[in-house]
Motif scaffolding. Structure first.
Motif, PDB file in Angstrom:
ATOM      1  N   PRO A 218      -9.745 -12.074  -6.788  1.00  0.00           N
ATOM      2  CA  PRO A 218     -11.102 -11.623  -7.132  1.00  0.00           C
ATOM      3  C   PRO A 218     -11.164 -10.117  -7.297  1.00  0.00           C
ATOM      4  CG  PRO A 218     -10.963 -12.083  -4.790  1.00  0.00           C
ATOM      5  CD  PRO A 218      -9.621 -12.456  -5.376  1.00  0.00           C
ATOM      6  N   PRO A 219     -12.164  -9.640  -8.073  1.00  0.00           N
ATOM      7  CA  PRO A 219     -12.270  -8.204  -8.337  1.00  0.00           C
ATOM      8  C   PRO A 219     -13.054  -7.454  -7.290  1.00  0.00           C
ATOM      9  CG  PRO A 219     -13.920  -9.349  -9.571  1.00  0.00           C
ATOM     10  CD  PRO A 219     -13.141 -10.408  -8.833  1.00  0.00           C
ATOM     11  N   VAL A 220     -13.333  -8.063  -6.137  1.00  0.00           N
ATOM     12  CA  VAL A 220     -14.042  -7.373  -5.069  1.00  0.00           C
ATOM     13  C   VAL A 220     -13.205  -7.391  -3.822  1.00  0.00           C
ATOM     14  CG1 VAL A 220     -16.326  -7.897  -5.959  1.00  0.00           C
ATOM     15  CG2 VAL A 220     -15.255  -9.472  -4.371  1.00  0.00           C
ATOM     16  N   SER A 221     -13.504  -6.463  -2.940  1.00  0.00           N
ATOM     17  CA  SER A 221     -12.754  -6.366  -1.706  1.00  0.00           C
ATOM     18  C   SER A 221     -13.281  -7.342  -0.680  1.00  0.00           C
ATOM     19  CB  SER A 221     -12.850  -4.943  -1.159  1.00  0.00           C
ATOM     20  OG  SER A 221     -12.377  -4.034  -2.118  1.00  0.00           O
ATOM     21  N   GLY A 222     -12.441  -7.648   0.305  1.00  0.00           N
ATOM     22  CA  GLY A 222     -12.884  -8.547   1.351  1.00  0.00           C
ATOM     23  C   GLY A 222     -11.917  -8.545   2.489  1.00  0.00           C
ATOM     24  N   GLY A 223     -12.140  -9.354   3.508  1.00  0.00           N
ATOM     25  CA  GLY A 223     -11.215  -9.347   4.621  1.00  0.00           C
ATOM     26  C   GLY A 223     -11.473 -10.456   5.597  1.00  0.00           C
ATOM     27  N   GLU A 224     -10.497 -10.709   6.436  1.00  0.00           N
ATOM     28  CA  GLU A 224     -10.644 -11.646   7.532  1.00  0.00           C
ATOM     29  C   GLU A 224      -9.831 -11.138   8.701  1.00  0.00           C
ATOM     30  OE1 GLU A 224      -7.078 -14.735   6.290  1.00  0.00           O
ATOM     31  OE2 GLU A 224      -9.156 -15.303   5.968  1.00  0.00           O
ATOM     32  N   PRO A 225     -10.232 -11.389   9.950  1.00  0.00           N
ATOM     33  CA  PRO A 225      -9.468 -10.919  11.092  1.00  0.00           C
ATOM     34  C   PRO A 225      -8.049 -11.476  11.077  1.00  0.00           C
ATOM     35  CG  PRO A 225     -11.636 -11.662  11.769  1.00  0.00           C
ATOM     36  CD  PRO A 225     -11.458 -12.088  10.343  1.00  0.00           C
ATOM     37  N   VAL A 226      -7.117 -10.688  11.562  1.00  0.00           N
ATOM     38  CA  VAL A 226      -5.722 -11.106  11.623  1.00  0.00           C
ATOM     39  C   VAL A 226      -5.316 -11.269  13.071  1.00  0.00           C
ATOM     40  CG1 VAL A 226      -3.362 -10.452  11.054  1.00  0.00           C
ATOM     41  CG2 VAL A 226      -5.218  -9.850   9.489  1.00  0.00           C
ATOM     42  N   SER A 227      -4.708 -12.402  13.420  1.00  0.00           N
ATOM     43  CA  SER A 227      -4.269 -12.632  14.792  1.00  0.00           C
ATOM     44  C   SER A 227      -2.762 -12.475  14.885  1.00  0.00           C
ATOM     45  CB  SER A 227      -4.681 -14.038  15.248  1.00  0.00           C
ATOM     46  OG  SER A 227      -4.101 -15.013  14.405  1.00  0.00           O
ATOM     47  N   GLY A 228      -2.294 -11.809  15.946  1.00  0.00           N
ATOM     48  CA  GLY A 228      -0.861 -11.605  16.111  1.00  0.00           C
ATOM     49  C   GLY A 228      -0.386 -10.423  15.288  1.00  0.00           C
ATOM     50  N   SER A 229       0.703  -9.808  15.714  1.00  0.00           N
ATOM     51  CA  SER A 229       1.227  -8.649  15.013  1.00  0.00           C
ATOM     52  C   SER A 229       2.017  -9.083  13.792  1.00  0.00           C
ATOM     53  CB  SER A 229       2.123  -7.829  15.952  1.00  0.00           C
ATOM     54  OG  SER A 229       2.670  -6.724  15.278  1.00  0.00           O
ATOM     55  N   ARG A 230       1.748  -8.422  12.657  1.00  0.00           N
ATOM     56  CA  ARG A 230       2.467  -8.752  11.433  1.00  0.00           C
ATOM     57  C   ARG A 230       2.922  -7.472  10.756  1.00  0.00           C
ATOM     58  NH1 ARG A 230      -0.753 -12.561   7.525  1.00  0.00           N
ATOM     59  NH2 ARG A 230      -2.423 -11.056   7.876  1.00  0.00           N
ATOM     60  N   ARG A 231       4.190  -7.449  10.359  1.00  0.00           N
ATOM     61  CA  ARG A 231       4.714  -6.335   9.588  1.00  0.00           C
ATOM     62  C   ARG A 231       5.657  -6.892   8.546  1.00  0.00           C
ATOM     63  NH1 ARG A 231       5.049  -0.820   9.923  1.00  0.00           N
ATOM     64  NH2 ARG A 231       6.779   0.130   8.795  1.00  0.00           N
ATOM     65  N   HIS A 232       5.445  -6.480   7.307  1.00  0.00           N
ATOM     66  CA  HIS A 232       6.278  -6.948   6.205  1.00  0.00           C
ATOM     67  C   HIS A 232       6.753  -5.722   5.438  1.00  0.00           C
ATOM     68  CE1 HIS A 232       4.732 -11.114   6.736  1.00  0.00           C
ATOM     69  NE2 HIS A 232       3.674 -10.465   7.158  1.00  0.00           N
ATOM     70  N   GLU A 233       8.054  -5.653   5.171  1.00  0.00           N
ATOM     71  CA  GLU A 233       8.638  -4.493   4.502  1.00  0.00           C
ATOM     72  C   GLU A 233       9.474  -4.919   3.313  1.00  0.00           C
ATOM     73  OE1 GLU A 233       9.267  -1.076   7.931  1.00  0.00           O
ATOM     74  OE2 GLU A 233      10.964  -2.259   7.249  1.00  0.00           O
ATOM     75  N   SER A 234       9.579  -4.020   2.344  1.00  0.00           N
ATOM     76  CA  SER A 234      10.524  -4.216   1.258  1.00  0.00           C
ATOM     77  C   SER A 234      11.935  -4.038   1.807  1.00  0.00           C
ATOM     78  CB  SER A 234      10.261  -3.205   0.139  1.00  0.00           C
ATOM     79  OG  SER A 234      10.371  -1.877   0.635  1.00  0.00           O
ATOM     80  N   GLU A 235      12.918  -4.514   1.078  1.00  0.00           N
ATOM     81  CA  GLU A 235      14.303  -4.453   1.558  1.00  0.00           C
ATOM     82  C   GLU A 235      14.772  -3.028   1.809  1.00  0.00           C
ATOM     83  OE1 GLU A 235      16.831  -6.576  -1.064  1.00  0.00           O
ATOM     84  OE2 GLU A 235      15.966  -8.546  -0.600  1.00  0.00           O
ATOM     85  N   ASP A 236      14.286  -2.079   1.017  1.00  0.00           N
ATOM     86  CA  ASP A 236      14.714  -0.688   1.200  1.00  0.00           C
ATOM     87  C   ASP A 236      13.885   0.045   2.260  1.00  0.00           C
ATOM     88  OD1 ASP A 236      12.298  -0.318  -0.094  1.00  0.00           O
ATOM     89  OD2 ASP A 236      13.169   0.465  -1.940  1.00  0.00           O
ATOM     90  N   GLY A 237      12.849  -0.631   2.812  1.00  0.00           N
ATOM     91  CA  GLY A 237      12.046  -0.038   3.861  1.00  0.00           C
ATOM     92  C   GLY A 237      11.003   0.962   3.398  1.00  0.00           C
ATOM     93  N   LEU A 238      10.903   1.205   2.101  1.00  0.00           N
ATOM     94  CA  LEU A 238       9.971   2.215   1.596  1.00  0.00           C
ATOM     95  C   LEU A 238       8.533   1.717   1.538  1.00  0.00           C
ATOM     96  CD1 LEU A 238      12.070   3.786  -1.317  1.00  0.00           C
ATOM     97  CD2 LEU A 238      11.597   4.783   0.928  1.00  0.00           C
TER      98      LEU A 238
END
Length: 244
Positions: A77-97
């Motif tokens: 969608p072309p509008v912003s939004g959000g929902e609460p996130v439970s638990g720690s999450r971190r996602h990185e590209s392979e090069d870490g950048l």
């Protein structure tokens, strides 16, 4: 055919789910037809479906693009939004950048990724939650992301910067979940041999991020919440990046 569709932000709210198993009673399907069928099935969301982009296999797809049962499909969608996130999450590209995380952001950590002995200029942009918008007080922001595609688009921004300003290095980390007042939601670090290219690349990165990266926010005020739209005019994430 049955299509599994990921939904986000206000669209997920209106349809009532973030993951939809949709039965399309057609022999051949494309993105325009999918939006038409969804609008018929969910008339309350039809106006938002009409202005949303379809992503197929983590790429924005044109109207005539075919869709099969094996494809990964998302409605953006072309509008912003959000929902609460439970638990720690971190996602990185392979090069870490490039990273997306619900943890607090560190300016030093992101900046360190781009500092190199060959570069004479390093610039870091930090986007933070503003408390007052006019006479309205913000309590916090909530961010969500289509994470695999968001990381892919962050990498794309880095590649575009490398082509436009050869030798320039870029790192971007964006936060998801709750972000409080004065806390950082995004950090962009850029380094280059000379300062002119560094300034230009940094501005390009944040404007391009708002244009193509599927990350949404919902602003919570003292008296309620509101979806916020993109700030760069007509929203077209399939448009190529331009020099400022």
């Amino acid at each position: 055919m049955i299509i599994n569709i990921s939904l986000f932000a206000g669209l997920a709210d209106r349809i009532g789910t973030s993951s939809l198993e949709f039965n399309c009673e057609v022999a051949e399907l494309n993105t325009d037809l999918l939006k038409q069928l969804l609008s018929e099935a969910y008339p309350d969301a039809a106006s938002l479906i009409a202005v949303s982009f379809v992503a197929v296999n983590q790429e924005y797809a044109a109207g005539a693009s075919p869709i099969t049962e094996k494809d990964e499909v998302a409605l953006i969608p072309p509008v912003s939004g959000g929902e609460p996130v439970s638990g720690s999450r971190r996602h990185e590209s392979e090069d870490g950048l490039y990273a997306i995380t619900d943890e607090e952001l560190s300016v030093d950590a992101v900046t360190a990724k781009v500092i190199t002995a060959d570069h004479g200029a390093t610039l870091t942009f930090t986007g933070t939650t503003r408390e007052m918008t006019g006479d309205r007080r913000t309590v916090h922001l909530e961010y969500e992301a289509y994470i695999p595609m968001a990381l892919s688009k962050l990498r794309q921004i880095g590649s575009e910067i490398g082509e436009k300003w050869p030798g320039t290095r870029c790192a971007i980390t964006h936060r998801i979940g709750l972000v409080g007042i004065a806390e950082a939601s995004v950090i962009i670090a850029v380094s280059s041999p000379h300062r002119a290219g560094c300034y230009e690349a940094s501005r390009y990165a944040i404007e391009r991020l708002k244009q193509i990266v599927p990350i949404w926010k919902k602003e919570s005020w003292e008296d309620g919440t509101e979806w916020k739209g993109h700030g760069l005019g007509p929203w077209d994430p399939s448009a190529p990046g331009k020099l400022s």
